[in-house]
Design a protein around this motif. Structure first.
Motif, PDB file in Angstrom:
ATOM      1  N   ILE A 129       0.836  -1.186   0.000  1.00 50.00           N
ATOM      2  CA  ILE A 129       0.000   0.000   0.000  1.00 50.00           C
ATOM      3  C   ILE A 129       0.882   1.252   0.000  1.00 50.00           C
ATOM      4  O   ILE A 129       0.643   2.170  -0.763  1.00 50.00           O
ATOM      5  N   ILE A 130       1.899   1.274   0.853  1.00 51.97           N
ATOM      6  CA  ILE A 130       2.739   2.469   0.961  1.00 51.97           C
ATOM      7  C   ILE A 130       3.518   2.696  -0.327  1.00 51.97           C
ATOM      8  O   ILE A 130       3.604   3.824  -0.806  1.00 51.97           O
ATOM      9  N   SER A 131       4.062   1.631  -0.919  1.00 54.55           N
ATOM     10  CA  SER A 131       4.840   1.834  -2.142  1.00 54.55           C
ATOM     11  C   SER A 131       3.938   2.296  -3.280  1.00 54.55           C
ATOM     12  O   SER A 131       4.340   3.144  -4.077  1.00 54.55           O
ATOM     13  N   GLN A 132       2.713   1.785  -3.377  1.00 48.09           N
ATOM     14  CA  GLN A 132       1.773   2.262  -4.394  1.00 48.09           C
ATOM     15  C   GLN A 132       1.448   3.734  -4.167  1.00 48.09           C
ATOM     16  O   GLN A 132       1.401   4.526  -5.110  1.00 48.09           O
ATOM     17  N   PHE A 133       1.234   4.085  -2.925  1.00 43.00           N
ATOM     18  CA  PHE A 133       0.925   5.469  -2.574  1.00 43.00           C
ATOM     19  C   PHE A 133       2.064   6.401  -2.979  1.00 43.00           C
ATOM     20  O   PHE A 133       1.851   7.416  -3.625  1.00 43.00           O
ATOM     21  N   THR A 134       3.295   6.034  -2.626  1.00 49.46           N
ATOM     22  CA  THR A 134       4.427   6.911  -2.930  1.00 49.46           C
ATOM     23  C   THR A 134       4.708   6.973  -4.427  1.00 49.46           C
ATOM     24  O   THR A 134       5.065   8.029  -4.939  1.00 49.46           O
ATOM     25  N   LYS A 135       4.535   5.858  -5.144  1.00 45.57           N
ATOM     26  CA  LYS A 135       4.730   5.881  -6.598  1.00 45.57           C
ATOM     27  C   LYS A 135       3.725   6.814  -7.264  1.00 45.57           C
ATOM     28  O   LYS A 135       4.069   7.593  -8.144  1.00 45.57           O
ATOM     29  N   ARG A 136       2.484   6.740  -6.835  1.00 45.08           N
ATOM     30  CA  ARG A 136       1.458   7.621  -7.410  1.00 45.08           C
ATOM     31  C   ARG A 136       1.715   9.076  -7.056  1.00 45.08           C
ATOM     32  O   ARG A 136       1.477   9.966  -7.866  1.00 45.08           O
ATOM     33  N   LEU A 137       2.185   9.323  -5.845  1.00 47.14           N
ATOM     34  CA  LEU A 137       2.512  10.700  -5.464  1.00 47.14           C
ATOM     35  C   LEU A 137       3.598  11.275  -6.359  1.00 47.14           C
ATOM     36  O   LEU A 137       3.502  12.405  -6.830  1.00 47.14           O
ATOM     37  N   ARG A 138       4.643  10.481  -6.577  1.00 47.93           N
ATOM     38  CA  ARG A 138       5.746  10.965  -7.416  1.00 47.93           C
ATOM     39  C   ARG A 138       5.302  11.207  -8.850  1.00 47.93           C
ATOM     40  O   ARG A 138       5.727  12.164  -9.479  1.00 47.93           O
ATOM     41  N   LYS A 139       4.433  10.348  -9.380  1.00 47.89           N
ATOM     42  CA  LYS A 139       3.975  10.504 -10.760  1.00 47.89           C
ATOM     43  C   LYS A 139       3.078  11.729 -10.932  1.00 47.89           C
ATOM     44  O   LYS A 139       3.039  12.321 -12.002  1.00 47.89           O
ATOM     45  N   THR A 140       2.355  12.090  -9.894  1.00 45.89           N
ATOM     46  CA  THR A 140       1.376  13.175 -10.024  1.00 45.89           C
ATOM     47  C   THR A 140       1.814  14.454  -9.335  1.00 45.89           C
ATOM     48  O   THR A 140       1.001  15.343  -9.115  1.00 45.89           O
ATOM     49  N   VAL A 141       3.086  14.573  -9.028  1.00 43.04           N
ATOM     50  CA  VAL A 141       3.569  15.735  -8.278  1.00 43.04           C
ATOM     51  C   VAL A 141       3.226  17.048  -8.976  1.00 43.04           C
ATOM     52  O   VAL A 141       2.886  18.029  -8.330  1.00 43.04           O
ATOM     53  N   HIS A 142       3.271  17.072 -10.304  1.00 46.11           N
ATOM     54  CA  HIS A 142       2.988  18.317 -11.015  1.00 46.11           C
ATOM     55  C   HIS A 142       1.495  18.534 -11.245  1.00 46.11           C
ATOM     56  O   HIS A 142       1.088  19.584 -11.740  1.00 46.11           O
ATOM     57  N   ASP A 143       0.675  17.542 -10.880  1.00 49.35           N
ATOM     58  CA  ASP A 143      -0.775  17.710 -10.928  1.00 49.35           C
ATOM     59  C   ASP A 143      -1.312  18.291  -9.628  1.00 49.35           C
ATOM     60  O   ASP A 143      -2.504  18.545  -9.507  1.00 49.35           O
ATOM     61  N   PHE A 144      -0.436  18.478  -8.679  1.00 53.80           N
ATOM     62  CA  PHE A 144      -0.820  19.012  -7.378  1.00 53.80           C
ATOM     63  C   PHE A 144      -1.428  20.393  -7.573  1.00 53.80           C
ATOM     64  O   PHE A 144      -0.940  21.163  -8.401  1.00 53.80           O
ATOM     65  N   PRO A 145      -2.470  20.748  -6.834  1.00 60.29           N
ATOM     66  CA  PRO A 145      -3.081  22.069  -7.015  1.00 60.29           C
ATOM     67  C   PRO A 145      -2.048  23.195  -6.910  1.00 60.29           C
ATOM     68  O   PRO A 145      -1.259  23.232  -5.958  1.00 60.29           O
ATOM     69  N   LEU A 146      -2.068  24.074  -7.877  1.00 60.64           N
ATOM     70  CA  LEU A 146      -1.076  25.134  -7.961  1.00 60.64           C
ATOM     71  C   LEU A 146      -1.085  26.018  -6.714  1.00 60.64           C
ATOM     72  O   LEU A 146      -0.034  26.399  -6.213  1.00 60.64           O
ATOM     73  N   PHE A 147      -2.269  26.332  -6.179  1.00 56.25           N
ATOM     74  CA  PHE A 147      -2.323  27.209  -5.008  1.00 56.25           C
ATOM     75  C   PHE A 147      -1.653  26.575  -3.801  1.00 56.25           C
ATOM     76  O   PHE A 147      -1.046  27.267  -2.987  1.00 56.25           O
ATOM     77  N   VAL A 148      -1.709  25.233  -3.685  1.00 52.25           N
ATOM     78  CA  VAL A 148      -1.036  24.545  -2.575  1.00 52.25           C
ATOM     79  C   VAL A 148       0.465  24.598  -2.795  1.00 52.25           C
ATOM     80  O   VAL A 148       1.224  24.898  -1.870  1.00 52.25           O
ATOM     81  N   ARG A 149       0.901  24.325  -4.014  1.00 51.16           N
ATOM     82  CA  ARG A 149       2.334  24.382  -4.319  1.00 51.16           C
ATOM     83  C   ARG A 149       2.878  25.782  -4.063  1.00 51.16           C
ATOM     84  O   ARG A 149       3.945  25.949  -3.481  1.00 51.16           O
ATOM     85  N   GLU A 150       2.147  26.814  -4.514  1.00 50.76           N
ATOM     86  CA  GLU A 150       2.608  28.195  -4.316  1.00 50.76           C
ATOM     87  C   GLU A 150       2.684  28.547  -2.836  1.00 50.76           C
ATOM     88  O   GLU A 150       3.623  29.204  -2.396  1.00 50.76           O
ATOM     89  N   ALA A 151       1.695  28.092  -2.063  1.00 50.50           N
ATOM     90  CA  ALA A 151       1.696  28.365  -0.622  1.00 50.50           C
ATOM     91  C   ALA A 151       2.889  27.683   0.054  1.00 50.50           C
ATOM     92  O   ALA A 151       3.558  28.282   0.900  1.00 50.50           O
TER      93      ALA A 151
END
Length: 132
Positions: free
Chosen positions: A1-23
Motif C-alpha cells: 500500500i505504501i509503495s503504491q501510494f508513494t509511486k502515485r505521489l511521485r507521478k502526479t507531483v505536477h498535478d498538485f493544485p497550484l495554489f497549494v504548491r505556491e503556498a
C-alpha cells in the motif's frame, strides 16, 4: 500500500493544485529566511516542517477517511491498515522512529524503522520536486 501510494505521489507531483504548491513555496522561502541558510540542520528542519504541513494536513486525513473525500468506502479491515499507513507516514513526516507504544499488531518495529529512516531522503526529493 505504501509503495503504491508513494509511486502515485511521485507521478502526479505536477498535478498538485497550484495554489497549494505556491503556498508551500512561500512557506519554504519564509522559513529559509529565518533558518540558518546553508546549514544542513536548517534544511532538515524546513523539510520536516513542510512535510508535516503536507502530510498531516492533507494526505493523512484522506488516507484515514477516504469515504469523506469520495475515494472509496472503507471497511473495518481497511481502517486498521489505513491507520497503520497513516501512522508510518506521520513518523516519516516528523522524522521520528516508531516506539513500542506505536506498534500495531502486524508491525515489525525494526523493519519499519529502517523503512522510515530510508524514506527521509525520498521525502526530501519529493518536496524538492513538488516545490520546483
Amino acid at each position: 500500500i505504501i509503495s503504491q501510494f508513494t509511486k502515485r505521489l511521485r507521478k502526479t507531483v505536477h498535478d498538485f493544485p497550484l495554489f497549494v504548491r505556491e503556498a508551500l513555496v512561500e512557506i519554504k522561502n519564509q522559513a529559509e529566511k529565518m533558518a540558518q541558510i546553508g546549514s544542513d540542520d536548517g534544511q532538515v528542519q524546513i523539510n520536516q516542517f513542510l512535510s508535516c504541513i503536507l502530510f498531516v494536513n492533507l494526505f493523512i486525513p484522506v488516507i484515514l477517511s477516504p469515504h469523506l473525500y469520495g475515494i472509496s468506502e472503507k471497511t473495518l479491515v481497511e481502517t486498521e491498515h489505513l491507520q497503520e499507513v497513516a501512522r508510518i507516514l506521520h513518523k516519516v513526516a516528523y522524522r521520528e522512529e516508531l516506539e513500542d507504544q506505536d506498534i500495531f499488531s502486524q508491525t515489525d518495529i525494526s523493519k519499519t524503522n529502517k523503512f522510515i529512516i530510508k524514506s527521509y531522503s525520498k521525502m526530501d526529493k519529493y518536496l524538492d520536486k513538488l516545490l520546483a
